[in-house]
Scaffold this motif. Sequence first.
Motif: not given
Length: 315
Positions: A1-2, A17-19, A86-88, A309-313
């Motif tokens: 996943m990102k 990328d992250f597991r 903060m990931a998918e 700020y709101i981060l949106t995958p």
Amino acid sequence: MKAAVVNSFGVPPAYQDFRDPKPGDGETVVTVHAAALQPIVKRLAAGTHYTSGTSAGFVPGIDGVGVDETGRRVYFLFPKPPFGAMAEKSLVAIDATAPIPEDLPSDRAAAIAAAGVASWTALSRRAHLRPDETVLVLGATGAAGGMALQTARHLGASKVIAVGRDEAKLNRLNADVHIALNDDADKKLREQFDQGVDVVLDFLWGEPALRTLTAATKDRASRAGEPRLRYVQLGTSAGDDIPIRGDMLRGSGLELIGSGIGSVAVRDYAACAGELLAAAPAAGFDTPFTSLPLPAVADAWNGDPNVRYILTPAT
């Protein structure tokens, strides 16, 4: 996943990328729709918060909104390291989630919860606010302070007092009394404590807290007994330490209370978040925020500190 990944303390996260997370007993994987960038998130990523770990290589973010494995849209908090918000996808305890009303958009829900859970928890679980009491908010011009004014009124406060450093922003807030932290603040604070304040929510600490505590406690010591004052400490953006005289406690009704990770159980935070979000549509709770896609995490990290700020995958 990102994901956004903290590879070194004090350096903005990298989008990479992250597991994928894998749930254990009592856990669920949440497909993230929105995650809040809060001041505590930056402190954790810098290794300077009191709950910071000892090594990098993790996804930041302590809360967000997404869909769990049963298909419920939920608010979640305190993901299991290293899988922050903060990931998918994120990994959370099932009892650290709360349902979200259908008519509340995900990014708005994330913003309201990020700004409002602290005050809702402090007032309902720590100070045990009663109807018709007076609440003073120290640090009212920040996102959390602004939501504290709203939650205090909703939970029954008959009078709210906004105290902050930005006079122009302060005077735009919906409060009964506005006190700017300038040269006249000590006198104005004393006047309010003389009239009666039941609860203080302090998001600043440092020098503003010392001024407020002095105004609340100096030259009291009534032989009839002083009224109870629940002073709830929530943040330290103005400093980590202040000198406290013993007679501040002996000669007044002052009760110093903390509200945060450790003084409140995660399940209680989740319950408070559920109560806050359930009330939000009818109560009209709102707080300013700016949504950015997760790949722009560095822009948000280095952006205006006055913007939530709101981060949106992009999932």
